[in-house]
Scaffold this motif. Structure first.
Motif, PDB file in Angstrom:
ATOM      1  N   GLN A  84      63.590 -50.895  18.017  1.00 16.88           N
ATOM      2  CA  GLN A  84      63.074 -51.410  17.643  1.00 16.88           C
ATOM      3  C   GLN A  84      62.610 -50.909  16.422  1.00 16.88           C
ATOM      4  OE1 GLN A  84      59.225 -50.531  20.027  1.00 16.88           O
ATOM      5  NE2 GLN A  84      59.062 -52.857  20.534  1.00 16.88           N
ATOM      6  N   GLY A  90      64.963 -56.738  15.153  1.00 13.29           N
ATOM      7  CA  GLY A  90      63.196 -57.506  15.059  1.00 13.29           C
ATOM      8  C   GLY A  90      62.843 -57.076  15.798  1.00 13.29           C
ATOM      9  N   TRP A  91      61.485 -57.270  16.494  1.00 14.81           N
ATOM     10  CA  TRP A  91      61.382 -57.815  17.474  1.00 14.81           C
ATOM     11  C   TRP A  91      60.029 -59.006  16.938  1.00 14.81           C
ATOM     12  CZ3 TRP A  91      60.119 -56.152  21.420  1.00 14.81           C
ATOM     13  CH2 TRP A  91      59.091 -55.829  22.559  1.00 14.81           C
ATOM     14  N   ASP A  92      60.081 -59.269  18.279  1.00  8.68           N
ATOM     15  CA  ASP A  92      59.333 -61.255  18.692  1.00  8.68           C
ATOM     16  C   ASP A  92      58.038 -60.657  19.997  1.00  8.68           C
ATOM     17  OD1 ASP A  92      58.606 -63.224  19.633  1.00  8.68           O
ATOM     18  OD2 ASP A  92      60.145 -64.513  19.389  1.00  8.68           O
ATOM     19  N   ASP A  93      57.135 -60.189  19.312  1.00  7.75           N
ATOM     20  CA  ASP A  93      55.685 -60.082  20.121  1.00  7.75           C
ATOM     21  C   ASP A  93      56.011 -61.243  20.968  1.00  7.75           C
ATOM     22  OD1 ASP A  93      54.019 -57.610  20.321  1.00  7.75           O
ATOM     23  OD2 ASP A  93      52.837 -59.021  19.845  1.00  7.75           O
ATOM     24  N   SER A  94      55.321 -62.224  20.368  1.00 13.53           N
ATOM     25  CA  SER A  94      55.572 -63.337  21.102  1.00 13.53           C
ATOM     26  C   SER A  94      56.137 -63.178  22.487  1.00 13.53           C
ATOM     27  CB  SER A  94      55.258 -64.907  20.744  1.00 13.53           C
ATOM     28  OG  SER A  94      56.321 -64.954  20.185  1.00 13.53           O
ATOM     29  N   LEU A  95      57.332 -62.673  22.021  1.00 18.34           N
ATOM     30  CA  LEU A  95      58.470 -63.012  23.771  1.00 18.34           C
ATOM     31  C   LEU A  95      58.616 -62.009  23.788  1.00 18.34           C
ATOM     32  CD1 LEU A  95      61.380 -65.727  22.582  1.00 18.34           C
ATOM     33  CD2 LEU A  95      59.051 -65.606  23.563  1.00 18.34           C
ATOM     34  N   LYS A  96      57.882 -61.040  23.978  1.00 15.59           N
ATOM     35  CA  LYS A  96      58.310 -59.288  23.782  1.00 15.59           C
ATOM     36  C   LYS A  96      59.940 -58.566  24.112  1.00 15.59           C
ATOM     37  CE  LYS A  96      54.036 -58.889  24.458  1.00 15.59           C
ATOM     38  NZ  LYS A  96      53.187 -58.721  23.636  1.00 15.59           N
ATOM     39  N   THR A  99      65.279 -58.014  18.630  1.00 18.87           N
ATOM     40  CA  THR A  99      66.102 -59.073  18.273  1.00 18.87           C
ATOM     41  C   THR A  99      66.990 -58.986  17.562  1.00 18.87           C
ATOM     42  OG1 THR A  99      64.208 -60.534  16.305  1.00 18.87           O
ATOM     43  CG2 THR A  99      64.667 -60.965  19.098  1.00 18.87           C
ATOM     44  N   ASN A 120      68.366 -59.072  22.366  1.00 21.62           N
ATOM     45  CA  ASN A 120      67.413 -60.573  23.138  1.00 21.62           C
ATOM     46  C   ASN A 120      67.369 -61.403  24.330  1.00 21.62           C
ATOM     47  OD1 ASN A 120      68.316 -60.755  20.171  1.00 21.62           O
ATOM     48  ND2 ASN A 120      71.048 -60.739  20.503  1.00 21.62           N
ATOM     49  N   LYS A 122      63.796 -61.074  26.876  1.00 23.12           N
ATOM     50  CA  LYS A 122      61.978 -60.778  26.928  1.00 23.12           C
ATOM     51  C   LYS A 122      62.529 -59.364  28.052  1.00 23.12           C
ATOM     52  CE  LYS A 122      58.449 -62.202  29.396  1.00 23.12           C
ATOM     53  NZ  LYS A 122      56.822 -63.270  29.462  1.00 23.12           N
TER      54      LYS A 122
END
Length: 285
Positions: A84, A90-96, A99, A120, A122
């Motif tokens: 992270q 990157g970090w997609d918080d909605s998908l946990k 990226t 890439n 969940k």
């Protein structure tokens, strides 16, 4: 969550995904009860997990197996945290999800093959993992400041996080505490110096809301009778998520035979129900 084995003497204990789910769920609840006063759980918490796994899966699980498995979870969490913070990710918080682009992914996996498990895709049970093995979150004070598992008390204390030199603390607003002007001035300066930016506050609020949903669901697991008509309707409604009718019928039969799990299913939101369904169906592959 990957499978694994624990060696105890000449025996081996195989960890299956649903066992990981139960371990993290139970330990997350233990943390909210204050049974993780530091970075280590009290021995009784491991015994609670072992008993739950033994009863649910019909295998003999010892507290030592759970304690040993914590090392694996801590290693996983360290890897997640490292990725992270690493440049190019990157970090997609909605998908946990951690990226990265294809070139970065290929470079990272060539250097660390096991990191492919976290890129890439969940990260299942991320929030529970953060509570159980996260050093800054999963403590006794965390349970008081972030999630109030006793939903009957509407007048719970309002708390706020105060960051000071990278460390987090809790200040209770509801207490009638008379402080000297010197103490008040020091606290005011500390809050100004360490206040997190609005984006961080938003992320913490989202995490708090998610944890409250989990805590409420856990409390409802052992309450009330199971309405099997409602259970059938809710299970079959998951056909919209891509599950076949045969899969859902099998899952319904399983829930009917395990009333505690059925109550937990009904108490969960759509996201948590899908996690439970995926974990169960995975074991039948």
């Amino acid at each position: 969550m990957s499978k694994g084995k624990e060696k105890v003497g000449s025996k081996q204990f195989r960890w299956l995904p649903p066992m990981h789910t139960m371990m993290l769920t139970v330990l997350a609840e233990e943390a909210t009860k204050g049974n993780k006063p530091s970075n280590t759980f009290k021995p009784g918490s491991f015994a609670t997990v072992a008993k739950a796994i033994t009863e649910q899966f019909g295998v003999e699980c010892h507290p030592s197996y759970v304690e040993n498995r914590m090392r694996t979870l801590k290693t996983m969490w360290t890897t997640i945290q490292t990725l992270q913070k690493k440049s190019g990710f990157g970090w997609d918080d909605s998908l946990k999800m951690i990226t990265c682009d294809a070139k970065t992914y290929q470079k990272e996996v060539m250097a660390h093959r096991k990191h492919a498990d976290f890129l890439n895709k969940k990260i299942e049970l991320y929030d529970e993992l953060a509570i159980v093995v996260g050093k800054d979150l999963a403590t006794g004070s965390f349970a008081k400041s972030y999630v109030d598992i006793d939903t009957e008390h509407d007048n719970a204390k309002i708390t706020e996080m105060v960051a000071d030199n990278g460390e987090e603390g809790v200040v209770d607003k509801g207490k009638n505490v008379v402080e000297s002007s010197t103490t008040g001035s020091t606290l005011s300066k500390s809050r100004k110096r360490g206040r997190a930016p609005p984006s961080d506050d938003s992320a913490l609020t989202n995490l708090s809301d998610q944890l409250k949903e989990i805590a409420v669901a856990l409390k409802e697991i052992s309450r009330g009778p199971v309405d099997f008509n409602s259970l059938y309707s809710e299970v079959m409604a998951m056909a919209a998520d891509g599950y076949s009718e045969d899969m859902l019928a099998t899952a319904f039969d399983h829930l009917c035979e395990n009333k505690k799990v059925a109550r937990g299913f009904l108490a969960k939101n759509a996201k948590l129900r899908k996690l439970l369904m995926d974990s169960y169906l995975f074991t039948r592959l």
